[in-house]
Design an enzyme around this catalytic site. Structure first.
Site, short mmCIF file in Angstrom:
data_model
loop_
_atom_site.label_atom_id
_atom_site.label_comp_id
_atom_site.label_asym_id
_atom_site.label_seq_id
_atom_site.Cartn_x
_atom_site.Cartn_y
_atom_site.Cartn_z
N GLY A 25 0.84 -1.20 0.00
CA GLY A 25 0.00 0.00 0.00
C GLY A 25 0.87 1.25 0.00
N GLY A 81 -0.38 4.82 -1.18
CA GLY A 81 -1.51 5.44 -0.47
C GLY A 81 -1.10 6.67 0.33
CD GLN A 82 -4.02 10.72 4.16
OE1 GLN A 82 -4.87 9.90 4.50
NE2 GLN A 82 -3.95 11.92 4.67
CG ASP A 86 -0.30 0.40 -3.80
OD1 ASP A 86 -0.24 1.32 -2.97
OD2 ASP A 86 -1.37 -0.21 -4.06
CE1 TYR A 143 -11.13 2.98 9.07
CE2 TYR A 143 -10.10 1.56 7.44
CZ TYR A 143 -10.02 2.55 8.40
OH TYR A 143 -8.80 3.11 8.69
CE LYS A 198 -7.93 -0.57 9.36
NZ LYS A 198 -6.62 -1.10 8.88
CB ILE A 220 -3.61 10.94 8.87
CG1 ILE A 220 -3.48 10.06 10.12
CG2 ILE A 220 -2.25 11.44 8.41
CD1 ILE A 220 -2.62 8.85 9.95
C1 VAH Z 1 -11.13 7.14 7.47
N1 VAH Z 1 -8.97 8.32 7.40
O1 VAH Z 1 -11.66 8.24 7.50
C2 VAH Z 1 -9.62 7.08 7.80
C3 VAH Z 1 -9.40 6.91 9.28
C4 VAH Z 1 -10.12 7.63 11.56
C5 VAH Z 1 -10.28 7.84 10.13
O2 VAH Z 1 -9.59 5.61 9.67
O3 VAH Z 1 -11.73 6.15 7.20
#
Ligand code: VAH
Length: 320
Positions: A6, A9-10, A32, A140, A144, A170
């Site tokens: 990755g 990515g950012q 990537d 998501y 996690k 971030i």
């Molecule tokens: C998102 N930038 O917005 C990520 C991050 C806490 C936010 O996990 O999904």
């Protein structure tokens, strides 16, 4: 040798740059699924791999004698709500591939990013503790939360040295974020320079934990460099810097760009943001491995406006 999956990515792109600086280009392999960040591709060793394909990753690990992997490939919160099964598949199969390579001793150390998205509506919103209720409502966040459980399981059962951080939103200027809910805090700076106005997809009082990229990279490099016995938490460490609302970041921009204006048009990402904490207690990270952040909101705004003005000016010059 280090492998970053990755890497375009950012976070991956800036992490790759920093690791190349620290450990030397010849010891860092960026990877990537595509050549989507030419600066990353052209400034060191780069390989195309599919992080969800065990054989693809294993070939790269053996070819380059990799011992440390940073798994930065994932589908983020907003895009994950549009493609739930894809988000589950990408986020989970990539993690299992790396954990199993470590379990089978092909690699020695793993970094895997978690997120404040592991918390949900029933979690205390202010100074969210390291250990608390976690009922994430996004795919998501679910990936996690369960990923953290698997990291801790592989450490306890197979002694895999996996380390993890619950990143907040971030903010960075070098690479655009990839479909998150906190992306507004990056977009706002670009729009302030290009349009002088930003239509924000979150409401003005939506307070969220945030961090400048330099702080996030420092935390990532630091947690991977400390002796293993200092890592007391093998699920994932809370990590925090600052918290602010769209109104507060807009005011910090207005101090520099008097004519900047903002309007609010919340979309589906509002309820994702509403499910997350407003501020995070990261005292375990500060205690166990000496974490501390540097960037305040005004310092972030100064840096973002300075660097983006240069970037847009350069693009303007090139296009002439
Ligand atoms: C998102 N930038 O917005 C990520 C991050 C806490 C936010 O996990 O999904």
């Amino acid at each position: 040798k280090i492998l970053i999956l990755g890497a375009c990515g950012q976070i991956g792109s800036e992490l790759t740059q920093e690791l190349r600086l620290i450990y030397g280009n010849e010891n860092v392999i960026a990877s990537d699924i595509s050549y989507s960040n030419l600066e990353v591709v052209n400034s060191g060793i780069f390989e195309i791999t599919d992080a969800t394909d065990y054989a693809s990753v294993k070939v790269c690990v053996e070819k380059h004698h990799i011992d440390t992997v940073y798994l930065m490939a994932a589908m983020l919160s907003a895009v994950g709500e549009k493609y739930p099964m894809k988000a589950w598949d990408l986020n989970m199969s990539s993690l299992f591939n790396i954990l199993n390579l470590a379990k089978e001793k092909f690699i020695k150390r793993v970094f895997w990013p978690s997120s404040i998205a592991v918390f949900g509506p029933s979690t205390p919103k202010e100074h969210t503790p390291q250990f608390t209720t976690m009922e994430p409502t996004t795919v998501y966040g679910i990936t996690k939360q369960v990923g953290e459980r698997w990291c801790e399981y592989y450490y306890n059962k197979y002694n895999v040295d996996v380390r993890s951080l619950r990143y907040p939103g971030i903010i960075s200027w070098k690479t655009l974020p990839g479909g998150g809910t906190t992306d507004y805090a990056v977009e706002i700076y670009h729009k302030a320079i290009t349009d002088g106005h930003y239509e924000c997809f979150l409401s003005e009082e939506t307070k969220l934990p945030m961090m400048f990229m330099e702080d996030a990279i420092k935390a990532t490099v630091d947690i991977m460099a400390v002796d293993t016995e200092r890592i007391k938490i093998r699920s994932s460490y809370n990590l925090a810097a600052i918290s602010f609302t769209p109104n507060e970041i807009a005011n910090s921009i207005k101090e520099k760009l008097k004519e900047f204006t903002i309007s609010y048009k919340p979309d589906f990402r509002q309820q994702i943001a509403n499910s997350w904490p407003k501020s995070i207690d990261d005292s375990y990270a500060r205690k166990d491995w000496n974490w501390s952040h540097s960037y305040s909101l005004s310092k972030i705004t100064d840096k973002m406006l300075l660097e983006l003005r240069k970037k847009y000016h350069q693009n303007l010059q090139k296009s002439k």
